[in-house]
Scaffold this active site. Structure first.
Site, mmCIF file in Angstrom:
data_model
loop_
_atom_site.group_PDB
_atom_site.id
_atom_site.type_symbol
_atom_site.label_atom_id
_atom_site.label_comp_id
_atom_site.label_asym_id
_atom_site.label_seq_id
_atom_site.Cartn_x
_atom_site.Cartn_y
_atom_site.Cartn_z
ATOM 1 N N ASP A 18 34.159 -24.747 -5.603
ATOM 2 C CA ASP A 18 32.701 -24.874 -5.559
ATOM 3 C C ASP A 18 32.155 -24.974 -4.137
ATOM 4 O OD1 ASP A 18 32.764 -24.995 -8.386
ATOM 5 O OD2 ASP A 18 33.185 -27.138 -8.284
ATOM 6 N N GLY A 29 30.914 -22.581 -2.480
ATOM 7 C CA GLY A 29 29.879 -21.564 -2.238
ATOM 8 C C GLY A 29 30.516 -20.227 -1.897
ATOM 9 N N LYS A 30 31.743 -20.020 -2.382
ATOM 10 C CA LYS A 30 32.442 -18.749 -2.110
ATOM 11 C C LYS A 30 31.669 -17.567 -2.675
ATOM 12 C CE LYS A 30 36.092 -20.142 -4.263
ATOM 13 N NZ LYS A 30 35.770 -21.553 -4.467
ATOM 14 N N LYS A 33 28.525 -16.974 -3.002
ATOM 15 C CA LYS A 33 27.452 -16.545 -2.106
ATOM 16 C C LYS A 33 28.027 -15.810 -0.892
ATOM 17 C CE LYS A 33 24.467 -16.804 1.289
ATOM 18 N NZ LYS A 33 23.512 -17.638 1.912
ATOM 19 N N GLY A 65 33.664 -20.012 -11.490
ATOM 20 C CA GLY A 65 32.273 -19.741 -11.821
ATOM 21 C C GLY A 65 31.510 -19.514 -10.546
ATOM 22 N N HIS A 66 31.131 -18.290 -10.317
ATOM 23 C CA HIS A 66 30.357 -17.990 -9.118
ATOM 24 C C HIS A 66 28.896 -17.800 -9.481
ATOM 25 C CE1 HIS A 66 33.902 -16.159 -6.672
ATOM 26 N NE2 HIS A 66 33.886 -17.460 -6.689
ATOM 27 N N ARG A 114 57.897 -16.548 -19.734
ATOM 28 C CA ARG A 114 58.206 -15.161 -20.139
ATOM 29 C C ARG A 114 57.833 -14.864 -21.592
ATOM 30 N NH1 ARG A 114 63.579 -16.622 -17.257
ATOM 31 N NH2 ARG A 114 62.843 -18.476 -18.317
ATOM 32 N N THR A 145 44.694 -26.826 -10.337
ATOM 33 C CA THR A 145 44.688 -25.732 -11.289
ATOM 34 C C THR A 145 46.111 -25.156 -11.344
ATOM 35 O OG1 THR A 145 43.525 -23.761 -12.042
ATOM 36 C CG2 THR A 145 43.921 -23.930 -9.658
ATOM 37 N N THR A 159 30.728 -23.421 -14.585
ATOM 38 C CA THR A 159 31.471 -23.083 -15.789
ATOM 39 C C THR A 159 31.257 -24.111 -16.893
ATOM 40 O OG1 THR A 159 33.104 -21.921 -14.469
ATOM 41 C CG2 THR A 159 33.808 -22.574 -16.658
ATOM 42 N N LEU A 211 24.428 -26.073 4.474
ATOM 43 C CA LEU A 211 24.028 -26.933 5.590
ATOM 44 C C LEU A 211 22.599 -27.437 5.368
ATOM 45 C CD1 LEU A 211 25.056 -28.005 8.357
ATOM 46 C CD2 LEU A 211 23.841 -26.092 9.425
ATOM 47 N N VAL A 226 22.416 -21.184 4.789
ATOM 48 C CA VAL A 226 21.328 -22.165 4.790
ATOM 49 C C VAL A 226 20.463 -22.064 3.527
ATOM 50 C CG1 VAL A 226 21.218 -22.495 7.292
ATOM 51 C CG2 VAL A 226 19.958 -20.590 6.249
ATOM 52 N N GLY A 227 21.025 -21.463 2.487
ATOM 53 C CA GLY A 227 20.304 -21.343 1.220
ATOM 54 C C GLY A 227 21.065 -20.399 0.322
HETATM 55 P P1 IMP Z 1 41.840 -25.601 -14.945
HETATM 56 O O1 IMP Z 1 41.830 -24.627 -13.810
HETATM 57 O O2 IMP Z 1 40.803 -25.302 -15.980
HETATM 58 O O3 IMP Z 1 43.211 -25.798 -15.508
HETATM 59 O O4 IMP Z 1 41.420 -27.028 -14.346
HETATM 60 C C1 IMP Z 1 42.261 -27.755 -13.453
HETATM 61 C C2 IMP Z 1 41.444 -28.446 -12.367
HETATM 62 O O5 IMP Z 1 40.852 -27.469 -11.532
HETATM 63 C C3 IMP Z 1 40.298 -29.301 -12.901
HETATM 64 O O6 IMP Z 1 40.117 -30.413 -12.036
HETATM 65 C C4 IMP Z 1 39.097 -28.382 -12.790
HETATM 66 O O7 IMP Z 1 37.889 -29.092 -12.685
HETATM 67 C C5 IMP Z 1 39.429 -27.663 -11.493
HETATM 68 N N1 IMP Z 1 38.808 -26.348 -11.400
HETATM 69 C C6 IMP Z 1 39.203 -25.204 -12.003
HETATM 70 N N2 IMP Z 1 38.399 -24.186 -11.663
HETATM 71 C C7 IMP Z 1 37.499 -24.677 -10.810
HETATM 72 C C8 IMP Z 1 36.415 -24.100 -10.054
HETATM 73 O O8 IMP Z 1 36.141 -22.889 -10.115
HETATM 74 N N3 IMP Z 1 35.713 -24.956 -9.262
HETATM 75 C C9 IMP Z 1 36.031 -26.262 -9.158
HETATM 76 N N4 IMP Z 1 37.019 -26.846 -9.821
HETATM 77 C C10 IMP Z 1 37.756 -26.054 -10.630
#
Ligand code: IMP
Length: 449
Positions: free
Chosen positions: A22, A24-25, A27, A49-50, A151, A247, A308, A340, A422-423
């Protein structure tokens, strides 16, 4: 030498998250995608989630690279990803409904499929963990990667025909049903019913499946500009993150090579995206987390709620112990500092420069989670600024206090800031003059895909 290993100089850029996701990739990548010939994702799935804001349009993307919004850009879902076909066709339908041309999308046949039963297993597993839950996005990511390693996964190449998909599913489903029934108390799935559920996805996605590595090799050898789009962040990496609160994929820059089937020599720059403060969703330690007024202010001003899952994000000050760590692990060549503008109007802004842990001051990010839990940040405080900076387009026009804060990020991280956001809009972006990134943006041409 034609198409061989010694062909042309590569011109590829990896963009990764340098915190807990999160950053801000979306953007930053959307801004750069317009300058790339190919945008490729190399890990993760629809846990990402972008949010991309383009004029009056807000796009929430999960699988599809932000490059899809730029014309004539080839977008690849690489072999390192786990793709949920049911979610992907919805995402494509939504984009198409809004007039976006999605014909540039390709899926590596070696990517793994994130199936309906993975989603159920993810949710059930979190329930079983109770208080020790990871706080996953509930999208089935962990179980899908686990099956790949065990596998017993289904690869995207099976989407190229209904019969072959059904055949592979028939080999796998009995075991998945046993897990669902015996461990999690779910009734399980009937083969033909489940296979039929995937028929529309097979029809739509089958023609997009390709040999991703071959495609990338052709583009790279042809001197095309490639942008590798990371998801999540360094601290969520399966090896280098705050395990087990991570993750299930490799989120670091090196994964761009294996996750798209190319050699690492093709990676010429690594841009680490870092928010001017820190956030995290899900469980796990977070040394600069602020439970007081500052944390609340950052959440409200920064609209820090998950794309997400809609969950409120945990918030705190910028942590340069983390940014140094991310710089090392990823070999960062530049920093992209986002949000920022969110810090405008704060009396003072803090930055962690070290941690205090068990009576000692430490500057390196600890391996042990137990140790990390005991770390408290050592802050340096900087004067704030009141000016609205959302219309600033040149570094020189930023208030002196904001520039001082950016300078401190560079000093503490050891990496140059190359981009400042900046936005949320594409236009609200400052590129540092003469930076590596500016050179990348100006280089090559976007034609003859
Ligand atoms: P999973 O990827 O759904 O297995 O979640 C594992 C951890 O990664 C959890 O803490 C999620 O909140 C975090 N996470 C997964 N995807 C994102 C993302 O795109 N942004 C921020 N945290 C994420």
């Amino acid at each position: 030498m034609m198409g061989g290993v010694l062909m042309g100089k590569s011109n590829s850029l990896v963009v990764i998250g340098a915190q807990w996701g999160d950053e801000g990739k979306g953007k930053v990548i959307d801004y750069l995608a317009g300058k790339a010939d190919v945008v490729a994702r190399f890990q993760g799935g629809n846990n990402a989630g972008h949010t991309v804001v383009y004029g009056a349009n807000i796009f929430k993307l999960h699988h599809v690279p932000s490059g899809i919004l730029s014309r004539e850009t080839l977008c690849l879902l690489g072999n390192g990803m786990v793709v949920d076909p049911l979610v992907l066709i919805e995402e494509l339908a939504e984009l198409e409904k809004r007039g976006i041309d999605t014909s540039g999308l390709r899926i590596s046949g070696k990517a793994h499929l994130n199936m309906l039963y993975h989603r159920l297993l993810d949710e059930a597993n979190e329930k079983l963990l109770g208080e020790k839950k990871i706080g996953t996005t509930g999208r089935g990511i962990g179980p899908a990667y686990a099956d790949k390693i065990m596998r017993r996964g289904i690869r995207a190449v099976e989407l190229t025909g209904f019969a072959r998909f059904r055949e592979r599913l028939s080999e796998i489903l009995p075991l998945q049903n046993r897990f669902l029934q015996e461990i999690y108390g779910h009734e399980g799935f009937e083969l033909d019913e489940l296979a039929e559920l995937y028929r529309p996805a097979i029809d739509k996605l089958g023609p997009l499946v390709t040999d991703g590595s071959q495609l990338m090799a052709e583009k790279l050898d042809g001197g095309k500009k490639v942008l590798f789009e990371g998801a999540q962040g360094t601290l969520l990496d399966i090896d280098h993150g705050t395990y087990p609160y991570v993750t299930s994929s490799s989120t670091v820059a090196a994964a761009a090579a294996s996750g798209c089937g190319i050699g690492p020599r093709h990676i010429s720059q690594v841009l680490g995206v870092i928010k001017a403060y820190t956030t995290r969703v899900g469980e796990g330690p977070f040394p600069t987390e602020d439970h007081g007024e500052a944390g609340e202010q950052l959440r409200t001003r920064g609209h820090e709620f998950g794309t997400t899952t809609g969950r409120p994000r945990r918030c705190g000050w910028f942590d340069s112990v983390i940014s140094r760590y991310a710089a090392t692990i990823n070999g960062l060549t530049g920093l992209a500092v986002t949000k920022l503008d969110v810090l405008s109007g704060m009396d003072s802004v803090n930055m962690a420069v070290a941690y205090r842990c068990r009576g000692k001051e430490i500057r390196n990010f600890p391996i042990s989670l137990e140790e990390l839990k005991e770390c408290t940040p050592v802050y340096e405080s900087f004067p704030g600024w009141d000016e609205d900076i959302s219309r600033v387009r040149r570094v020189e026009d930023l208030p002196a206090a904001a520039r001082r804060f950016l300078d401190a990020m560079e000093e503490n991280t050891g990496v140059n800031v190359e981009l400042v956001s900046v936005g949320p809009d594409r236009s609200q972006t400052i590129i540092y003059r003469s930076s590596n990134l500016e050179t990348w943006i100006a280089s090559g041409s976007k034609k003859n895909n």
